[in-house]
Design an enzyme around this catalytic site. Structure first.
Site, mmCIF file in Angstrom:
data_model
loop_
_atom_site.group_PDB
_atom_site.id
_atom_site.type_symbol
_atom_site.label_atom_id
_atom_site.label_comp_id
_atom_site.label_asym_id
_atom_site.label_seq_id
_atom_site.Cartn_x
_atom_site.Cartn_y
_atom_site.Cartn_z
ATOM 1 C CD GLU A 1 -2.862 1.068 2.395
ATOM 2 O OE1 GLU A 1 -2.795 0.162 3.235
ATOM 3 O OE2 GLU A 1 -3.651 2.019 2.450
ATOM 4 N NE ARG B 1 4.161 -8.297 10.053
ATOM 5 C CZ ARG B 1 3.536 -7.473 9.230
ATOM 6 N NH1 ARG B 1 2.451 -7.855 8.596
ATOM 7 N NH2 ARG B 1 3.987 -6.254 9.038
ATOM 8 C CE LYS C 1 3.066 -0.086 5.037
ATOM 9 N NZ LYS C 1 2.470 -0.136 3.707
HETATM 10 P P1 ATP Z 1 2.992 -2.765 7.958
HETATM 11 O O1 ATP Z 1 2.399 -3.677 8.954
HETATM 12 O O2 ATP Z 1 4.428 -2.484 8.148
HETATM 13 O O3 ATP Z 1 2.195 -1.512 7.756
HETATM 14 P P2 ATP Z 1 1.725 -3.872 5.752
HETATM 15 O O4 ATP Z 1 1.510 -5.316 5.680
HETATM 16 O O5 ATP Z 1 0.549 -3.060 6.136
HETATM 17 O O6 ATP Z 1 2.967 -3.581 6.631
HETATM 18 P P3 ATP Z 1 1.782 -3.530 2.970
HETATM 19 O O7 ATP Z 1 2.193 -2.373 2.182
HETATM 20 O O8 ATP Z 1 0.355 -3.912 2.950
HETATM 21 O O9 ATP Z 1 2.261 -3.260 4.436
HETATM 22 O O10 ATP Z 1 2.698 -4.789 2.664
HETATM 23 C C1 ATP Z 1 2.966 -5.268 1.380
HETATM 24 C C2 ATP Z 1 3.338 -6.711 1.479
HETATM 25 O O11 ATP Z 1 4.471 -6.887 2.316
HETATM 26 C C3 ATP Z 1 2.203 -7.531 2.073
HETATM 27 O O12 ATP Z 1 2.038 -8.702 1.289
HETATM 28 C C4 ATP Z 1 2.698 -7.861 3.442
HETATM 29 O O13 ATP Z 1 2.179 -9.064 3.875
HETATM 30 C C5 ATP Z 1 4.219 -7.901 3.258
HETATM 31 N N1 ATP Z 1 4.896 -7.616 4.517
HETATM 32 C C6 ATP Z 1 4.723 -6.537 5.304
HETATM 33 N N2 ATP Z 1 5.471 -6.632 6.411
HETATM 34 C C7 ATP Z 1 6.160 -7.799 6.323
HETATM 35 C C8 ATP Z 1 7.106 -8.480 7.173
HETATM 36 N N3 ATP Z 1 7.486 -7.976 8.330
HETATM 37 N N4 ATP Z 1 7.599 -9.662 6.755
HETATM 38 C C9 ATP Z 1 7.214 -10.174 5.578
HETATM 39 N N5 ATP Z 1 6.335 -9.603 4.744
HETATM 40 C C10 ATP Z 1 5.800 -8.426 5.097
HETATM 41 MG MG MG Z 2 -1.163 -4.008 4.794
#
Ligand code: ATP
Ligand code: MG
Length: 559
Positions: A34, A261, A271
């Site tokens: 995102e 994760r 984030k």
């Molecule tokens: P955050 O929790 O940091 O805001 P998010 O999952 O909301 O992360 P996205 O932009 O939606 O952020 O993430 C894009 C992709 O990266 C998604 O498929 C998510 O599952 C993956 N992702 C995010 N954080 C991790 C992590 N710590 N380890 C592995 N994959 C991750």
């Molecule tokens: Mg997300």
């Protein structure tokens, strides 16, 4: 096709599908960030997994921006995420996609659901809807609007689209099962009204799809076969499957699977928390070298190849765990040991005057650039009678087992001569401000013809030739290894002293360092030249292998 990095359950899953010719043997994945913040090292894991699997199985991986929340998203993040991906060394065969490109198709499919009696317009507010959802073992309550006739729903949904209602006045919900054990199947919201201009569609839409409605359908539109998410989406999978099974798909029905994760000690990979660090002024920005963002790690001097080696080593698992940051640092150190030039820099300078050095004489010392790399050659380093040494390398009254310089003791100045301290000049407070010493001209190059030994070797910089630099040294951003794990606010364990800044004296060759280049300052660690400001250096990692120490300690622990 390449050999997979390691065998893991995701690769086993994809392999089984290619062997059974599911999807005609085709493999397609996606990385769906995102654009509401910068990528962190956790995202690198997802990136290397998705792009890696696609490459290993001869398929493709697309970058898709999951841009369905106009309030929090920004085109600057879109650009930054693409830059970060290319820094990591991955590239997509095709241009990036945007969920917002699919708004018309998503809307059309939503109307199909309404027509099939599988979705309805609910006039209740978000709070009421959330309360009625119930909980595990607690019944859900059906909305009074659940029984609305199809025609009425269709009319209202179109009016929602056409801006007839205020924000939050109505939502579109799937009509599934308010008593389902899986909460995500209790009539989830598919569309909400937000009169917020979108960075790509501007004011074209006032209704926006939710994650659950956008994600699986976008996968289907693009032809994704294997939709690899993180574990928090495991409970959404039933909804993912349900929604995809209710619409007329153009092709294959994608399937979702989930992995753990990446978590790393002394950091928080979220984030939301990273944004708070920036907004509350704990760090200078998203690209601050203390941050676990890819921009921060880049400024800190972490090579992408070391990040890749680290995530490969950690592997892909089905249950959550936390990896020690020292493991990452050891991959960084291994890589930098091979690739970085050695230089001399004095971070806390103390003047050393050689009293028997011929007045005004300068000697050029021939010094090896990188003992790990014969091709790196040598350079000439000026030596004179006035040098800078580290304050820590001299003690007027040495503590026990102090082998560095002290009056009467002889030490080696690296690549130069043996020197013996004779005296020290102190200021009114008793602080040493200058060390006086004599050198032995017979020890050129750092060894004595009579074979006598010294117990320590010190680095130095010729005072008349030294350049001024600013050196930032870092410790852990969070003092706790697991910030927030006990339910407290992770920000309460932010380390306010995670950065120490010193004006340093460095050897002349450092004038030629390129932005972002990492060098080893002898005895001090690896340091990256700042990407923007000349003569500013960030300590990347120290020289000691902390990971090996941790492993040794674990081995010696009684079982
Ligand atoms: P955050 O929790 O940091 O805001 P998010 O999952 O909301 O992360 P996205 O932009 O939606 O952020 O993430 C894009 C992709 O990266 C998604 O498929 C998510 O599952 C993956 N992702 C995010 N954080 C991790 C992590 N710590 N380890 C592995 N994959 C991750
Ligand atoms: Mg997300």
């Amino acid at each position: 096709m390449e050999e997979p990095a390691t065998q893991d359950f995701v690769r086993e899953w994809v392999k089984a599908d290619t062997e059974s010719k599911k999807f005609g043997g085709r493999v397609q994945t996606r990385f769906p960030p995102e654009p509401n913040g910068y990528l962190h090292i956790g995202h690198a894991k997802s990136i290397y997994l998705n792009f890696g699997v696609a490459e290993e199985f001869g398929g493709k991986c697309l970058l898709r921006f999951d841009d369905t929340n106009p309030e929090t998203e920004d085109p600057a993040f879109v650009t930054a995420i693409q830059e970060d991906l290319s820094w990591l060394g991955v590239s997509s065969a095709e241009p990036a996609r945007f969920a917002s490109d699919y708004f018309p198709q998503l809307y059309a499919w939503a109307e199909d659901l309404v027509r099939k009696g599988l979705a309805y317009v609910d006039d209740q507010d978000a709070e009421t809807i959330s309360e009625q959802r119930g909980g595990f073992g607690q019944p859900g309550i059906e909305s009074p609007f659940r029984g609305r006739p199809v025609e009425e729903n269709l009319g209202l949904f179109r009016q929602m689209r056409d801006s007839a209602f205020a924000d939050g006045a109505k939502v579109l919900r799937a009509k599934i099962d308010m008593q389902a054990d899986n909460m995500w199947l209790r009539d989830p919201v598919l569309y909400r009204i937000r009169r917020t201009p979108h960075h790509r569609t501007d004011n074209q839409w006032v209704i926006y799809p939710t994650y659950d409605w956008a994600h699986g359908q976008s996968d289907a539109i693009e032809g994704v076969t294997h939709s690899i998410c993180t574990l928090e989406f495991a409970d959404h999978r039933a909804l993912y499957d349900w929604l995809l099974s209710q619409i007329d798909l153009p092709g294959d029905r994608p399937q979702q699977n989930e992995f753990a994760r990446l978590n790393v000690t002394h950091w928080v990979l979220s984030k939301r928390v990273l944004r708070a660090l920036v907004e509350d002024g704990h760090v200078d920005g998203w690209d601050d070298p203390r941050m676990p963002t890819l921009r921060g790690l880049r400024r800190r001097g972490y090579p992408p190849s070391a990040i890749k080696a680290f995530v490969d080593r950690v592997g892909v698992a089905k249950s959550n765990s936390v990896v020690e940051v020292e493991l990452l640092e050891s991959f960084v150190r291994t890589e930098l040991n091979r690739s970085s030039l050695r230089r001399m820099a004095v971070v806390k300078p103390l003047k050393l005057t050689i009293t028997n050095w011929p007045e005004g004489q300068v000697e050029l010392m021939e010094v090896v650039n990188n003992p790990e790399d014969p091709d790196a050659g040598t350079r000439q380093v000026p030596f004179s009678g006035e040098l800078w040494i580290e304050q820590d390398d001299f003690r007027l009254e040495p503590p026990p087992k102090y082998y560095r310089l002290t009056p009467g003791r002889e030490v080696r100045l690296r690549n130069a001569f043996f020197v013996t301290a004779t005296d020290a000049v102190t200021d009114d407070d008793g602080n040493v401000v200058e060390v006086l010493a004599t050198y032995d001209p017979e020890t050129l190059g750092g060894s004595a013809p009579d074979g006598r030994k010294v117990k320590s070797t010190m680095h130095w910089v010729s005072a008349g030739h030294a350049l001024d630099a600013t050196v930032h040294q870092y410790s852990r951003l969070f003092t706790e290894p697991h910030p927030g794990a006990d339910g407290t606010d992770p920000l309460s364990s932010v380390n306010p002293n995670a950065r120490e800044t010193n004006p340093a004296k460095v050897e002349p060759a450092l004038a030629e360092v390129a932005p972002g280049q990492v060098v080893q300052f002898e005895r001090l660690g690896y340091f990256a030249a700042d990407l923007d400001s000349p003569m500013v250096f960030h300590r990347t990692v120290g020289l000691r292998d902390e990971w090996a120490k941790i492993q040794k300690r674990k081995k010696n622990q009684p079982k």
